[in-house]
Scaffold this motif. Structure first.
Motif, PDB file in Angstrom:
ATOM      1  N   ILE A  77       0.830  -1.202   0.000  1.00 42.96           N
ATOM      2  CA  ILE A  77       0.000   0.000   0.000  1.00 42.96           C
ATOM      3  C   ILE A  77       0.866   1.255   0.000  1.00 42.96           C
ATOM      4  CG2 ILE A  77      -1.729   1.309   1.282  1.00 42.96           C
ATOM      5  CD1 ILE A  77      -2.843  -1.322   2.315  1.00 42.96           C
ATOM      6  N   LYS A  78       1.840   1.300   0.897  1.00 44.62           N
ATOM      7  CA  LYS A  78       2.693   2.487   0.993  1.00 44.62           C
ATOM      8  C   LYS A  78       3.491   2.685  -0.291  1.00 44.62           C
ATOM      9  CE  LYS A  78       6.321   4.557   3.867  1.00 44.62           C
ATOM     10  NZ  LYS A  78       7.194   4.380   5.059  1.00 44.62           N
ATOM     11  N   VAL A  79       3.939   1.575  -0.897  1.00 46.90           N
ATOM     12  CA  VAL A  79       4.733   1.676  -2.122  1.00 46.90           C
ATOM     13  C   VAL A  79       3.904   2.256  -3.260  1.00 46.90           C
ATOM     14  CG1 VAL A  79       5.991   0.369  -3.875  1.00 46.90           C
ATOM     15  CG2 VAL A  79       6.250  -0.223  -1.459  1.00 46.90           C
ATOM     16  N   LEU A  80       2.729   1.696  -3.484  1.00 47.72           N
ATOM     17  CA  LEU A  80       1.917   2.101  -4.636  1.00 47.72           C
ATOM     18  C   LEU A  80       1.258   3.459  -4.451  1.00 47.72           C
ATOM     19  CD1 LEU A  80       0.236  -1.261  -5.722  1.00 47.72           C
ATOM     20  CD2 LEU A  80       2.347  -0.202  -6.525  1.00 47.72           C
ATOM     21  N   GLN A  81       1.197   3.954  -3.230  1.00 43.21           N
ATOM     22  CA  GLN A  81       0.629   5.279  -3.003  1.00 43.21           C
ATOM     23  C   GLN A  81       1.657   6.391  -3.184  1.00 43.21           C
ATOM     24  OE1 GLN A  81      -1.123   5.078   0.912  1.00 43.21           O
ATOM     25  NE2 GLN A  81      -3.094   4.341   0.134  1.00 43.21           N
ATOM     26  N   ASN A  82       2.922   6.026  -3.320  1.00 40.95           N
ATOM     27  CA  ASN A  82       3.961   7.041  -3.495  1.00 40.95           C
ATOM     28  C   ASN A  82       3.867   7.649  -4.891  1.00 40.95           C
ATOM     29  OD1 ASN A  82       6.822   7.970  -4.281  1.00 40.95           O
ATOM     30  ND2 ASN A  82       6.975   7.669  -2.069  1.00 40.95           N
ATOM     31  N   PRO A  83       3.844   8.968  -5.022  1.00 39.72           N
ATOM     32  CA  PRO A  83       3.716   9.615  -6.348  1.00 39.72           C
ATOM     33  C   PRO A  83       4.833   9.219  -7.315  1.00 39.72           C
ATOM     34  CG  PRO A  83       3.321  11.194  -4.593  1.00 39.72           C
ATOM     35  CD  PRO A  83       3.821   9.958  -3.926  1.00 39.72           C
ATOM     36  N   ALA A  84       6.058   9.048  -6.816  1.00 40.38           N
ATOM     37  CA  ALA A  84       7.164   8.673  -7.701  1.00 40.38           C
ATOM     38  C   ALA A  84       6.959   7.271  -8.264  1.00 40.38           C
ATOM     39  CB  ALA A  84       8.491   8.761  -6.945  1.00 40.38           C
ATOM     40  N   VAL A  85       6.465   6.367  -7.450  1.00 41.71           N
ATOM     41  CA  VAL A  85       6.204   5.002  -7.919  1.00 41.71           C
ATOM     42  C   VAL A  85       5.033   5.000  -8.900  1.00 41.71           C
ATOM     43  CG1 VAL A  85       5.543   2.678  -7.210  1.00 41.71           C
ATOM     44  CG2 VAL A  85       7.141   3.994  -5.808  1.00 41.71           C
ATOM     45  N   LYS A  86       4.038   5.838  -8.647  1.00 45.59           N
ATOM     46  CA  LYS A  86       2.919   5.936  -9.587  1.00 45.59           C
ATOM     47  C   LYS A  86       3.399   6.391 -10.967  1.00 45.59           C
ATOM     48  CE  LYS A  86      -0.835   6.890  -6.300  1.00 45.59           C
ATOM     49  NZ  LYS A  86      -1.861   7.874  -5.871  1.00 45.59           N
ATOM     50  N   ARG A  87       4.296   7.384 -10.981  1.00 44.93           N
ATOM     51  CA  ARG A  87       4.836   7.843 -12.269  1.00 44.93           C
ATOM     52  C   ARG A  87       5.649   6.734 -12.933  1.00 44.93           C
ATOM     53  NH1 ARG A  87       5.873  12.557  -9.302  1.00 44.93           N
ATOM     54  NH2 ARG A  87       8.061  11.919  -9.008  1.00 44.93           N
ATOM     55  N   PHE A  88       6.445   6.049 -12.155  1.00 48.30           N
ATOM     56  CA  PHE A  88       7.251   4.959 -12.704  1.00 48.30           C
ATOM     57  C   PHE A  88       6.350   3.877 -13.285  1.00 48.30           C
ATOM     58  CE2 PHE A  88       9.832   1.153 -12.664  1.00 48.30           C
ATOM     59  CZ  PHE A  88      11.092   1.605 -13.028  1.00 48.30           C
ATOM     60  N   SER A  89       5.247   3.587 -12.635  1.00 54.49           N
ATOM     61  CA  SER A  89       4.303   2.584 -13.141  1.00 54.49           C
ATOM     62  C   SER A  89       3.673   3.033 -14.452  1.00 54.49           C
ATOM     63  CB  SER A  89       3.218   2.327 -12.088  1.00 54.49           C
ATOM     64  OG  SER A  89       2.282   1.384 -12.552  1.00 54.49           O
ATOM     65  N   ARG A  90       3.309   4.323 -14.538  1.00 51.39           N
ATOM     66  CA  ARG A  90       2.733   4.842 -15.786  1.00 51.39           C
ATOM     67  C   ARG A  90       3.743   4.769 -16.918  1.00 51.39           C
ATOM     68  NH1 ARG A  90       0.506   8.893 -12.311  1.00 51.39           N
ATOM     69  NH2 ARG A  90       2.173  10.332 -12.910  1.00 51.39           N
ATOM     70  N   TYR A  91       4.995   5.097 -16.648  1.00 55.43           N
ATOM     71  CA  TYR A  91       6.031   5.024 -17.674  1.00 55.43           C
ATOM     72  C   TYR A  91       6.261   3.579 -18.115  1.00 55.43           C
ATOM     73  CZ  TYR A  91       7.113   9.857 -16.337  1.00 55.43           C
ATOM     74  OH  TYR A  91       7.039  11.202 -16.080  1.00 55.43           O
ATOM     75  N   SER A  92       6.163   2.646 -17.190  1.00 53.08           N
ATOM     76  CA  SER A  92       6.318   1.233 -17.533  1.00 53.08           C
ATOM     77  C   SER A  92       5.218   0.784 -18.479  1.00 53.08           C
ATOM     78  CB  SER A  92       6.296   0.377 -16.257  1.00 53.08           C
ATOM     79  OG  SER A  92       7.330   0.744 -15.369  1.00 53.08           O
ATOM     80  N   LYS A  93       3.996   1.209 -18.216  1.00 55.56           N
ATOM     81  CA  LYS A  93       2.881   0.858 -19.104  1.00 55.56           C
ATOM     82  C   LYS A  93       3.052   1.516 -20.473  1.00 55.56           C
ATOM     83  CE  LYS A  93      -0.297   0.309 -15.205  1.00 55.56           C
ATOM     84  NZ  LYS A  93      -1.438   0.888 -14.461  1.00 55.56           N
ATOM     85  N   ALA A  94       3.535   2.753 -20.475  1.00 55.13           N
ATOM     86  CA  ALA A  94       3.786   3.430 -21.754  1.00 55.13           C
ATOM     87  C   ALA A  94       4.869   2.700 -22.541  1.00 55.13           C
ATOM     88  CB  ALA A  94       4.182   4.877 -21.508  1.00 55.13           C
ATOM     89  N   LEU A  95       5.888   2.200 -21.844  1.00 61.90           N
ATOM     90  CA  LEU A  95       6.942   1.447 -22.525  1.00 61.90           C
ATOM     91  C   LEU A  95       6.391   0.154 -23.115  1.00 61.90           C
ATOM     92  CD1 LEU A  95       9.904   1.007 -23.267  1.00 61.90           C
ATOM     93  CD2 LEU A  95      10.261   0.009 -20.992  1.00 61.90           C
ATOM     94  N   ALA A  96       5.494  -0.512 -22.399  1.00 59.30           N
ATOM     95  CA  ALA A  96       4.875  -1.733 -22.931  1.00 59.30           C
ATOM     96  C   ALA A  96       4.103  -1.427 -24.216  1.00 59.30           C
ATOM     97  CB  ALA A  96       3.958  -2.355 -21.881  1.00 59.30           C
ATOM     98  N   ALA A  97       3.362  -0.317 -24.215  1.00 52.67           N
ATOM     99  CA  ALA A  97       2.627   0.075 -25.424  1.00 52.67           C
ATOM    100  C   ALA A  97       3.583   0.401 -26.563  1.00 52.67           C
ATOM    101  CB  ALA A  97       1.727   1.274 -25.123  1.00 52.67           C
ATOM    102  N   LEU A  98       4.693   1.045 -26.244  1.00 56.37           N
ATOM    103  CA  LEU A  98       5.681   1.407 -27.264  1.00 56.37           C
ATOM    104  C   LEU A  98       6.331   0.158 -27.866  1.00 56.37           C
ATOM    105  CD1 LEU A  98       7.177   3.675 -28.730  1.00 56.37           C
ATOM    106  CD2 LEU A  98       8.785   3.766 -26.803  1.00 56.37           C
ATOM    107  N   VAL A  99       6.640  -0.826 -27.038  1.00 57.10           N
ATOM    108  CA  VAL A  99       7.196  -2.081 -27.548  1.00 57.10           C
ATOM    109  C   VAL A  99       6.211  -2.749 -28.492  1.00 57.10           C
ATOM    110  CG1 VAL A  99       7.927  -4.404 -26.881  1.00 57.10           C
ATOM    111  CG2 VAL A  99       8.712  -2.441 -25.560  1.00 57.10           C
TER     112      VAL A  99
END
Length: 487
Positions: free
Chosen positions: A294-316
């Protein structure tokens, strides 16, 4: 009480309960069931079992013992009978095996296209086509059908029946592997779906969609092959007897979606099962309360990292689709140098956007037809997407190595970011080598396999930042409540 227990074990309520039918059931002298750890224990007056508390037999909300309050992640009581289905690991193993078969058929399909074998079978027979020709007469009959195709008349008119057999078997193997995927998916799916308390309703729906996608893939594959058998290719100036690059990209894209769906779902089932049984989330140290994520996924930096990871998956994914256009147009045989194209980073403008590819008199299709039908533009687009993917994966890796993100990200996310960076380097090397050596079959097939491997690592990266499923949270909370001794 006996009737309630009989229903809880998932048997027909009209069948009389016999303790000889349940040798693992013991009758004690007191009153109610409870959970402790991973097994039923006997509290005062309980029927107890040595079976795991996570046995799918107990995962139904339709049948249960008398309600018993449990504790969920927010400390709210949850009745035992309301626990959702927690899918067991065999389902995950089946899905991961199915995704491996899809991986294999993608690679075999690439070799089939590279060896120009895809148009050797001129009919689509989903049932009878599983057997190849078994006699000399049948081989002659198939060869005569192939002789009527534009590919034979324009390109392969000099081959004999022995050459024909080699390309026939390549395409036949690809089709048989596709049928094997269908059978190996549908039969276990039917078994799991009709077996009580193994799959939740949403999972049944999602897996049913994957099953439909397998059938759609077969039809789409034939639709693709049919585009290379049309007689109009004989009369179209400059036409080459090959499948439509649009249909090829659709066929490959559907295969990638199928693979990603199976792989991600399998990871989710396996991860939820392990976490519900007390394992740490995403490689983190196990927290008895099950709140480490919970604490990890609520962190704004981790949220951004997760969004970038999904964007990278779409780019691949998009980059892989652009590779299908390169393959469909044989665009890899142009400009066999890197990073230059004809002495500069960008090819000449008159080659990049040529009026030759516009079909309408007003030229309204000038731009999009050059993007999707001009081999020079298609190769340039693929290069741009590939380099964007490389830079993005590298940036994500470097971000994961900063001291701040290393302290925030779970171990699996960090390792998957590293794996994605390693795989994107391998994929770039394979792509450049394929180009420089004029698309040899082994290198080109490895490059296509590399695209699936890169997608795999990025999917796993996205999964590493996924919250546990609702069923896993409910069962983890139930175990926590039992261990804390709360009623």
């Amino acid at each position: 009480m006996l009737r309630g227990l009989h229903q809880a074990f998932g048997h027909n309520a009209r069948r009389p309960l016999s303790f000889t039918a349940y040798p693992w059931v013991k009758l004690t002298t007191h009153a109610r069931p409870s959970f402790l750890g991973q097994r039923f224990i006997s509290l005062p007056g309980t029927f107890t079992s040595s079976r795991s508390a996570f046995d799918p037999r107990y995962f139904s909300s339709a049948q249960s013992l008398a309600p018993q309050p449990l504790v969920d992640a927010s400390e709210a009581p949850v009745p035992l009978g309301s626990q959702p289905v927690l899918t067991p690991p065999p389902v995950a193993y089946w899905l991961l095996f199915s995704s491996a078969l899809v991986f294999a058929v993608i690679v075999v399909g690439g070799v089939t296209r590279l060896t120009e074998s895809g148009l050797s079978i001129t009919e689509w027979r989903p049932i009878t086509g599983i057997l190849p020709p078994l006699s000399a007469c049948q081989w002659e009959e198939e060869f005569e059908k192939y002789k009527a195709t534009p590919e034979f008349k324009l390109i392969n008119h000099s081959i004999d029946i022995h050459d024909f057999k080699s390309i026939f078997y390549m395409e036949w193997g690809h089709r048989v592997l596709g049928r094997l995927i269908g059978v190996s998916f549908i039969v276990p799916f039917a078994y799991f779906a009709f077996r009580r308390k193994v799959l939740s309703r949403p999972l049944v729906r999602n897996l049913g969609l994957l099953g439909l996608l397998i059938g759609f893939q077969g039809a789409l594959g034939w639709y693709m092959v049919k585009s290379g058998l049309e007689d109009s290719l004989m009369t179209t100036p400059g036409a080459v007897p090959r499948v439509s690059q649009y249909r090829l990209a659709a066929h490959l894209g559907a295969a990638f979606v199928l693979y990603a769906g199976m792989f991600y779902t399998g990871l989710g089932i396996l991860g939820d099962w392990r976490w519900a049984r007390g394992a740490g989330w995403s490689g983190m140290k196990s927290d008895p309360a099950g709140t480490e994520w919970i604490k990890v996924l609520q962190n704004p930096a981790v949220k951004r990292f997760s969004r970038y990871s999904k964007a990278l998956a779409a780019l691949v994914f998009v980059t892989a689709l652009s590779g299908a256009f390169v393959a469909g147009l044989d665009a890899g045989l142009l400009y066999n140098e890197f990073p230059m194209m004809g002495g500069s980073l960008v090819p000449p403008t008159d080659e990049l956007f040529s009026p030759f590819y516009a079909k309408k008199a007003d030229g309204s299709d000038y731009w999009w037809r050059n993007i999707f039908e001009n081999p020079t533009t298609v190769q340039f687009d693929h290069r741009c997407l590939a380099m964007t993917t490389y830079v993005s994966a590298t940036a994500l890796f470097l971000a994961s190595r900063t001291s701040a993100m290393k302290a925030l990200l779970p171990p699996v996310a960090r390792s998957m970011a590293t794996s994605a960076f390693a795989m994107v380097n391998i994929q770039l090397a394979l792509g450049i080598s394929t180009l420089l050596y004029l698309v040899p079959v082994p290198l080109a097939a490895a490059h296509q396999a590399g695209s699936v491997m890169l997608l795999t690592t990025v999917i796993h990266l996205v999964f590493s930042l996924r919250r546990p499923g609702a069923a896993a949270q409910a069962w983890r909370a139930a175990t926590k409540g039992a261990k804390s001794g709360k009623p």
